[in-house]
Design a protein around this motif. Structure first.
Motif, PDB file in Angstrom:
ATOM      1  N   SER A  31       0.650  -1.007  -0.087  1.00 51.32           N
ATOM      2  CA  SER A  31      -0.354  -0.120   0.310  1.00 51.32           C
ATOM      3  C   SER A  31       1.345   1.344  -0.103  1.00 51.32           C
ATOM      4  N   PHE A  32       0.732   2.429  -0.993  1.00 54.26           N
ATOM      5  CA  PHE A  32       1.746   2.803  -1.242  1.00 54.26           C
ATOM      6  C   PHE A  32       1.155   4.257  -0.705  1.00 54.26           C
ATOM      7  N   ASP A  33       2.330   5.173   0.614  1.00 54.50           N
ATOM      8  CA  ASP A  33       1.911   7.067   1.251  1.00 54.50           C
ATOM      9  C   ASP A  33       1.327   7.327   0.411  1.00 54.50           C
ATOM     10  N   ARG A  34       1.443   7.341  -0.669  1.00 53.86           N
ATOM     11  CA  ARG A  34       1.396   8.828  -1.718  1.00 53.86           C
ATOM     12  C   ARG A  34       0.791   8.403  -2.727  1.00 53.86           C
ATOM     13  N   LYS A  35      -0.678   8.946  -3.313  1.00 54.26           N
ATOM     14  CA  LYS A  35      -0.827   8.497  -4.344  1.00 54.26           C
ATOM     15  C   LYS A  35      -0.303   8.241  -5.576  1.00 54.26           C
ATOM     16  N   GLN A  36      -0.425   7.042  -5.989  1.00 56.04           N
ATOM     17  CA  GLN A  36       0.205   7.238  -7.064  1.00 56.04           C
ATOM     18  C   GLN A  36       0.161   7.413  -8.654  1.00 56.04           C
ATOM     19  N   LYS A  37       0.352   8.055  -9.496  1.00 58.00           N
ATOM     20  CA  LYS A  37       0.350   8.882 -10.522  1.00 58.00           C
ATOM     21  C   LYS A  37      -0.232   7.966 -11.295  1.00 58.00           C
ATOM     22  N   LYS A  38      -1.454   7.999 -12.001  1.00 62.00           N
ATOM     23  CA  LYS A  38      -1.553   6.865 -13.276  1.00 62.00           C
ATOM     24  C   LYS A  38      -0.502   7.544 -14.659  1.00 62.00           C
ATOM     25  N   GLU A  39      -0.293   6.410 -15.001  1.00 61.51           N
ATOM     26  CA  GLU A  39       0.523   6.202 -16.390  1.00 61.51           C
ATOM     27  C   GLU A  39       0.036   5.892 -17.320  1.00 61.51           C
ATOM     28  N   ASP A  40       0.382   5.872 -18.725  1.00 71.35           N
ATOM     29  CA  ASP A  40      -0.361   5.485 -19.593  1.00 71.35           C
ATOM     30  C   ASP A  40      -0.641   3.805 -19.829  1.00 71.35           C
ATOM     31  N   ALA A  41       0.703   3.085 -19.623  1.00 72.13           N
ATOM     32  CA  ALA A  41       0.313   1.346 -19.184  1.00 72.13           C
ATOM     33  C   ALA A  41      -1.313   1.593 -18.590  1.00 72.13           C
ATOM     34  N   SER A  42      -1.348  -0.265 -18.007  1.00 74.69           N
ATOM     35  CA  SER A  42      -2.301  -0.357 -17.541  1.00 74.69           C
ATOM     36  C   SER A  42      -1.431  -1.070 -15.894  1.00 74.69           C
ATOM     37  N   LEU A  43      -2.121  -1.111 -15.448  1.00 72.48           N
ATOM     38  CA  LEU A  43      -1.913  -0.917 -13.859  1.00 72.48           C
ATOM     39  C   LEU A  43      -2.452  -2.989 -13.500  1.00 72.48           C
ATOM     40  N   THR A  44      -1.401  -3.242 -12.669  1.00 67.35           N
ATOM     41  CA  THR A  44      -1.489  -4.466 -12.504  1.00 67.35           C
ATOM     42  C   THR A  44      -0.815  -4.535 -10.869  1.00 67.35           C
ATOM     43  N   ILE A  45      -2.396  -5.052  -9.612  1.00 68.09           N
ATOM     44  CA  ILE A  45      -1.713  -4.839  -8.185  1.00 68.09           C
ATOM     45  C   ILE A  45      -1.739  -6.005  -7.855  1.00 68.09           C
ATOM     46  N   GLU A  46      -0.299  -6.696  -7.084  1.00 71.39           N
ATOM     47  CA  GLU A  46      -0.742  -7.964  -6.438  1.00 71.39           C
ATOM     48  C   GLU A  46      -1.204  -7.747  -4.924  1.00 71.39           C
ATOM     49  N   CYS A  47      -1.839  -8.746  -4.890  1.00 71.08           N
ATOM     50  CA  CYS A  47      -2.879  -9.099  -3.763  1.00 71.08           C
ATOM     51  C   CYS A  47      -2.614  -9.846  -2.881  1.00 71.08           C
ATOM     52  N   GLU A  48      -2.938  -9.853  -1.511  1.00 70.58           N
ATOM     53  CA  GLU A  48      -2.915 -11.381  -0.397  1.00 70.58           C
ATOM     54  C   GLU A  48      -4.068 -11.537   0.059  1.00 70.58           C
ATOM     55  N   ARG A  49      -4.164 -12.827   0.679  1.00 75.52           N
ATOM     56  CA  ARG A  49      -5.258 -12.564   1.767  1.00 75.52           C
ATOM     57  C   ARG A  49      -5.626 -12.005   2.734  1.00 75.52           C
ATOM     58  N   THR A  50      -6.557 -11.291   3.302  1.00 71.45           N
ATOM     59  CA  THR A  50      -6.643 -10.919   4.402  1.00 71.45           C
ATOM     60  C   THR A  50      -7.406 -12.197   5.914  1.00 71.45           C
ATOM     61  N   ILE A  51      -6.959 -11.857   6.899  1.00 71.09           N
ATOM     62  CA  ILE A  51      -7.198 -12.974   7.728  1.00 71.09           C
ATOM     63  C   ILE A  51      -8.836 -13.300   7.673  1.00 71.09           C
ATOM     64  N   ASP A  52      -9.190 -14.493   7.668  1.00 74.30           N
ATOM     65  CA  ASP A  52     -10.284 -15.066   8.077  1.00 74.30           C
ATOM     66  C   ASP A  52     -10.941 -14.855   9.339  1.00 74.30           C
ATOM     67  N   ILE A  53     -11.787 -13.386   9.546  1.00 75.31           N
ATOM     68  CA  ILE A  53     -12.102 -13.356  10.904  1.00 75.31           C
ATOM     69  C   ILE A  53     -12.877 -14.152  11.136  1.00 75.31           C
ATOM     70  N   LEU A  54     -14.304 -14.561  10.846  1.00 73.81           N
ATOM     71  CA  LEU A  54     -14.740 -15.973  11.413  1.00 73.81           C
ATOM     72  C   LEU A  54     -13.958 -17.348  11.844  1.00 73.81           C
ATOM     73  N   LYS A  55     -13.153 -17.872  10.726  1.00 74.02           N
ATOM     74  CA  LYS A  55     -12.757 -19.205  10.724  1.00 74.02           C
ATOM     75  C   LYS A  55     -11.399 -19.137  12.432  1.00 74.02           C
ATOM     76  N   THR A  56     -10.919 -17.486  12.520  1.00 71.49           N
ATOM     77  CA  THR A  56      -9.804 -17.869  13.120  1.00 71.49           C
ATOM     78  C   THR A  56     -10.814 -17.587  14.212  1.00 71.49           C
ATOM     79  N   VAL A  57     -11.469 -16.377  14.772  1.00 72.60           N
ATOM     80  CA  VAL A  57     -12.027 -16.561  16.428  1.00 72.60           C
ATOM     81  C   VAL A  57     -12.336 -18.165  16.870  1.00 72.60           C
ATOM     82  N   THR A  58     -13.362 -18.624  15.953  1.00 77.47           N
ATOM     83  CA  THR A  58     -14.217 -19.186  15.808  1.00 77.47           C
ATOM     84  C   THR A  58     -13.500 -20.763  16.069  1.00 77.47           C
ATOM     85  N   GLU A  59     -12.151 -20.518  16.282  1.00 74.50           N
ATOM     86  CA  GLU A  59     -11.287 -21.782  16.276  1.00 74.50           C
ATOM     87  C   GLU A  59     -10.852 -21.769  18.512  1.00 74.50           C
TER      88      GLU A  59
END
Ligand code: CTP
Length: 214
Positions: A103-131
């Motif tokens: 996550s960038f601290d500053r606004k990312q300037k758009k460029e001509d090329a398309s943007l690819t954002i690499e993502c990761e899973r967030t924690i499964d809150i329900l599954k984690t606390v239910t354990e």
């Protein structure tokens, strides 16, 4: 559960936001209406209500204790802190399943090329606390566009829930942002009940009365 005034209920509501930069985020169309309606119904039933809510444009329900959060991580920490003291967790929040790895601290300037954002899973809150659940009754929500009942049953089992409330999203008059809804309440005890179509407030009252009987 014992008498109404001693029941402590933890409800989550609304979407979470996962920021790409300060002006862009990944989220979903949840408005929090179902969770806030449940909080109101639970207060009216005499329960003590902790309401953990993502960014929503709704008025704070009278009598509930509101904990505003933004990201899935923040929602997890707040739920984690409140879970042990609750008798029932009702997880209506539409938690974002993915967040940008960076996550960038500053606004990312758009460029001509398309943007690819690499993502990761967030924690499964329900599954984690239910354990670590001991005495708590745990209720999940499943928003599905298709095969509603079978996906809901899978979630009931994989997240070790006592109940799952399933609803179809993407149809008019139900799901995200709508004032009305139609849900299937499926219990780990084999119970099955269709509720609605009705206003989210009426569905919330009915759900709380079913949970109260437990
Ligand atoms: N949930 C959660 N933490 C997440 C994702 C979902 O606690 N990171 C909870 C929701 O609040 C809901 C239940 O899990 O009560 C089911 O959420 P849903 O989005 O329908 O299912 P997922 O587990 O995210 O699975 P999928 O997106 O593959 O349908």
């Amino acid at each position: 559960m014992s008498n109404a005034s001693s029941i402590r209920c933890l409800i989550t509501a609304g979407p979470t936001r996962e920021f790409i930069d300060p002006v862009r985020f990944i989220s979903n169309p949840s408005t929090g209406k179902m969770g806030f309606a449940l909080a109101e119904a639970a207060v009216d039933a005499g329960w003590t209500v902790d309401l953990v809510a993502g960014p929503v444009g709704l008025e704070e329900p009278d009598g509930a204790i509101l904990y505003p959060v933004v990201t899935a991580e923040e929602m997890y920490h707040q739920v984690d802190a409140l879970f042990d003291a609750c008798d029932i967790l009702i997880m209506t929040a539409a938690v974002s399943d993915f967040r940008p790895i960076k996550s960038f601290d500053r606004k990312q300037k758009k460029e001509d090329a398309s943007l690819t954002i690499e993502c990761e899973r967030t924690i499964d809150i329900l599954k984690t606390v239910t354990e670590r659940k001991v005495h708590q009754t745990v209720v999940g929500f499943a928003a599905e566009t298709n095969d509603v009942e079978s996906y809901a049953r899978q979630k009931l089992e994989s997240k070790r829930l006592d109940w799952i409330v399933a609803n179809e999203v993407g149809t008019s008059g139900a799901g995200f942002a709508a004032d009305t809804n139609e849900v299937l309440l499926i219990g780990a005890d084999g119970s099955f009940k269709q509720i609605g179509p009705a206003s989210k407030n009426a569905i919330a009252i009915e759900l709380i009365s079913v949970f109260a009987q437990r």
